[in-house]
Design a protein around this motif. Structure first.
Motif, PDB file in Angstrom:
ATOM      1  N   TRP A   1       0.839  -1.206   0.000  1.00  9.42           N
ATOM      2  CA  TRP A   1       0.000   0.000   0.000  1.00  9.42           C
ATOM      3  C   TRP A   1       0.874   1.255   0.000  1.00  9.42           C
ATOM      4  O   TRP A   1       0.600   2.206  -0.762  1.00  9.42           O
ATOM      5  N   SER A   2       1.901   1.271   0.807  1.00 13.41           N
ATOM      6  CA  SER A   2       2.805   2.430   0.862  1.00 13.41           C
ATOM      7  C   SER A   2       3.487   2.643  -0.483  1.00 13.41           C
ATOM      8  O   SER A   2       3.619   3.786  -0.951  1.00 13.41           O
ATOM      9  N   LEU A   3       3.919   1.553  -1.104  1.00 12.61           N
ATOM     10  CA  LEU A   3       4.559   1.655  -2.415  1.00 12.61           C
ATOM     11  C   LEU A   3       3.579   2.173  -3.462  1.00 12.61           C
ATOM     12  O   LEU A   3       3.928   3.032  -4.289  1.00 12.61           O
ATOM     13  N   MET A   4       2.365   1.670  -3.430  1.00  7.90           N
ATOM     14  CA  MET A   4       1.339   2.137  -4.359  1.00  7.90           C
ATOM     15  C   MET A   4       1.081   3.623  -4.177  1.00  7.90           C
ATOM     16  O   MET A   4       0.936   4.369  -5.155  1.00  7.90           O
ATOM     17  N   SER A   5       1.049   4.069  -2.939  1.00  6.81           N
ATOM     18  CA  SER A   5       0.821   5.488  -2.660  1.00  6.81           C
ATOM     19  C   SER A   5       1.928   6.348  -3.249  1.00  6.81           C
ATOM     20  O   SER A   5       1.668   7.406  -3.839  1.00  6.81           O
ATOM     21  N   ARG A   6       3.174   5.885  -3.125  1.00  5.90           N
ATOM     22  CA  ARG A   6       4.301   6.649  -3.668  1.00  5.90           C
ATOM     23  C   ARG A   6       4.243   6.730  -5.192  1.00  5.90           C
ATOM     24  O   ARG A   6       4.476   7.782  -5.788  1.00  5.90           O
TER      25      ARG A   6
END
Length: 423
Positions: free
Chosen positions: A110-115
């Motif tokens: 999720w964090s990677l997708m947000s970035r």
């Protein structure tokens, strides 16, 4: 077109930040993952949809699904591109090896997708496998944009299906899932939830106030030349005359019931084994391969059954030919939750199935009269199902009109049209 980025570099900021820019996000390869993206690419390109579409995938996706990457390149559009994450980012995600690690990896995804959404200027994101991200959605973690997701494995409603007896553990799990998905549907940025289970939609809509819940057909792409290719394929495989071909397709592993089917064949009398050809098409799981090989060797020594294996990844365009040369398709998954593309392909090829009676697969088989359903955990029941197909005409257990209707509902065109209509 394939592009690789380092997120810290300023050239990641796209000139058209205010344009419609979709991002497909999928951190898995193999199985359905390539096909689900392929159908969206084809629809996007053939309908010349407005805006941009970035497809964020694992580095190995580019090699494993080269046909999908080539399809995107064939449209020669700078508005459609693959964006593989870096090998460093892949390593940072961590393994799936334990329950705790799976949860941690899902949070990191999720964090990677947000970035990526921030740096690509994404206006809306499609989570190609929503189930992975449920915890982040329940926790109300934010993204730089609105998002939608494909929900693969709802099972909280399985108590509605006939032939299913729920244990106390099942009931508790289903209650937990109802609570979790109800909380997830309250996320203010969740625009549309696409459910692959048509029977779950009415329940999900009752729990949703601001999110659209839509039934999404599990897609199957058929090709006009697949029947023609089937004629030569049967000869090339060396299938002996007079045998009924029982096909098991996909990743061949314990979850698909490979051990149970081999044990069931071993129970059959010799005169029935002489009529049977077991065709295994797809990669055999490395964890199950030693046992599968040992079972096949033992079975071949004891019985006159023919066993043919094609232990490799099968390209999308080749798949349907294997269904055309089959007489019965085996879908005896072990307590499988969710849909089965194999079941739909069998219906499209007008072939009956020997299917697990559990969950959505069992309900589809009964509802659309697609074949026989059995308790796939009980080897003797599987053997009885095989016996019925071998002693009687397989078509006896199959409604061709209902199956054709079922298959048409799951066209690749309808799948892609549904997604782009609600995004």
């Amino acid at each position: 077109m394939t592009t690789s980025y380092k997120l810290t570099e300023p050239q990641l900021q796209h000139k058209a930040l205010n344009s419609r820019r979709l991002m497909l996000f999928d951190m898995s390869c193999g199985g359905h993952h390539g096909a689900f993206i392929q159908h969206l690419i084809r629809y996007w390109g053939e309908h010349d949809l407005p805006g941009y579409m970035d497809i964020v995938v694992m580095p190995q996706f580019i090699k494993q699904h080269q046909d999908v990457v080539d399809l995107a390149a064939s449209y020669r559009s700078d508005r459609l591109r693959f964006v593989p994450i870096t090998t460093e980012e892949k390593a940072e995600l961590g393994p799936w090896s334990t329950f705790a690690r799976r949860k941690m990896r899902a949070l990191r995804e999720w964090s990677l997708m947000s970035r990526y959404a921030k740096n690509l200027g994404t206006t809306e994101c499609l989570l190609m496998y929503f189930d992975t991200f449920q915890l982040s959605v329940v926790l109300r973690r934010k993204l730089p944009c609105a998002f939608s997701g494909i929900y693969f494995r709802p099972r909280f409603h399985y108590g509605d299906f006939q032939a299913i007896t729920l244990s106390q553990k099942d009931r508790i799990r289903h209650l937990q899932e109802r609570v979790h998905i109800s909380l997830a549907l309250g996320h203010p940025q969740l625009k549309t939830l696409f459910s692959l289970d048509q029977f779950s939609v009415k329940h999900l809509n009752k729990s949703s106030s601001n999110t659209q819940v839509v039934y999404l057909p599990d897609p199957v792409q058929t090709y006009p030349d697949s029947k023609f290719q089937a004629n030569s394929l049967k000869a090339n495989l060396g299938i002996e005359p007079g045998r009924l071909v029982f096909l098991m397709f996909g990743i061949i592993d314990e979850r698909k019931g490979i051990h149970q089917i081999l044990d069931a064949i071993a129970m059959l009398p010799p005169h029935l084994c002489q009529k049977l050809c077991l065709l295994l098409v797809g990669c055999i799981s490395s964890a199950d391969k030693p046992k599968v090989k040992a079972q096949i060797i033992k079975l071949s020594q004891l019985q006159s059954v023919q066993v043919i294996t094609r232990d490799r990844f099968v390209m999308e365009r080749e798949i349907q030919s294997y269904f055309h040369i089959s007489d019965v398709v085996l879908t005896i998954h072990q307590r499988h939750v969710g849909t089965s593309n194999t079941l739909i392909r069998a219906a499209a090829a007008q072939k009956p199935v020997l299917c697990s009676d559990y969950g959505l697969m069992g309900e589809w088989t009964r509802h659309y009269k697609l074949g026989l359903s059995v308790n796939s955990a009980v080897v003797s029941e599987i053997a009885q199902g095989l016996t019925r197909f071998l002693q009687e005409s397989p078509e006896k257990f199959f409604d061709s009109i209902s199956a054709r209707k079922f298959a048409r509902q799951h066209s690749a065109e309808k799948y892609a049209e549904t997604i782009f209509s609600y995004m």
